[in-house]
Design a protein around this motif. Structure first.
Motif, short mmCIF file in Angstrom:
data_model
loop_
_atom_site.label_atom_id
_atom_site.label_comp_id
_atom_site.label_asym_id
_atom_site.label_seq_id
_atom_site.Cartn_x
_atom_site.Cartn_y
_atom_site.Cartn_z
N TRP A 133 8.08 1.39 -9.40
CA TRP A 133 8.69 1.98 -8.21
C TRP A 133 10.17 2.14 -8.43
N ASN A 192 4.58 -2.61 -11.41
CA ASN A 192 4.90 -1.30 -10.84
C ASN A 192 6.09 -0.67 -11.54
N LYS A 242 2.69 1.14 0.51
CA LYS A 242 2.20 2.31 1.25
C LYS A 242 2.82 3.60 0.71
N ARG A 243 4.12 3.57 0.46
CA ARG A 243 4.82 4.78 0.00
C ARG A 243 4.29 5.27 -1.34
N PHE A 244 4.05 4.34 -2.27
CA PHE A 244 3.59 4.73 -3.60
C PHE A 244 2.07 4.66 -3.75
N ARG A 245 1.40 4.42 -2.64
CA ARG A 245 -0.07 4.42 -2.61
C ARG A 245 -0.68 3.45 -3.63
N SER A 246 -0.09 2.30 -3.73
CA SER A 246 -0.61 1.27 -4.63
C SER A 246 -1.91 0.73 -4.04
N TRP A 283 5.48 -4.25 1.41
CA TRP A 283 4.34 -3.52 1.98
C TRP A 283 4.69 -2.06 2.22
N LYS A 284 5.96 -1.80 2.57
CA LYS A 284 6.41 -0.42 2.77
C LYS A 284 6.30 0.36 1.46
N TYR A 285 6.71 -0.26 0.35
CA TYR A 285 6.61 0.40 -0.95
C TYR A 285 5.16 0.55 -1.39
#
Length: 145
Positions: free
Chosen positions: A144, A142, A129-133, A125-127
């Protein structure tokens, strides 16, 4: 579609890596069975959570994606700058036995829809949010780092 823990490639120790040779075999079966089909290029970059094959069928070029950790296959327009525009290729599903071929409508579904069903880990979930998926497909296929 419910996203399970590890599908993003993170927290995936419990998942079994899919076999590139099997994927190549399925793609070769497709190109030898479909008139005017060619396999142009295979890609197996370990930093991606998917393997890919660039295909030409008639006048159209597209990419077949095989998830590295789950038996999922997707189709996308020719990949440019790692941006994937998913396609629906129902006619080609028969070449990928024991794989779930995902349609564009599923992959383009918002992550917010049925969010309570997803069991992604906190790190995933952090990723997200970070990569605006924003879509199921952006998490599953992805790039990422």
């Amino acid at each position: 579609m419910r996203l399970t823990k590890g599908i993003s490639g993170f927290d995936s120790e419990h998942l079994i890596e899919q076999d590139m040779q099997s994927f190549q075999s399925m793609v070769y079966h497709l190109v030898t069975s479909e008139p005017r089909a060619k396999a142009l290029q295979f890609g197996d970059d370990p930093s991606n959570v998917y393997m890919r094959a660039m295909i030409q069928l008639d006048e159209e070029q597209f990419t077949i994606l095989h998830h590295r950790l789950m038996p999922y296959v997707a189709f996308a327009e020719k990949e440019e700058n790692l941006i994937l525009n998913f396609l629906t290729k129902s006619k080609l599903h028969k070449y990928f036995p024991m794989r779930k071929c995902l349609e564009a409508a599923v992959l383009d579904t918002s992550l917010e829809q049925d969010k309570h069903l997803h069991s992604l880990s906190e790190m995933e979930w952090k990723y997200v949010k970070r990569f605006r998926s924003e879509t199921v497909g952006e998490v599953m296929f992805n790039y990422w780092d």
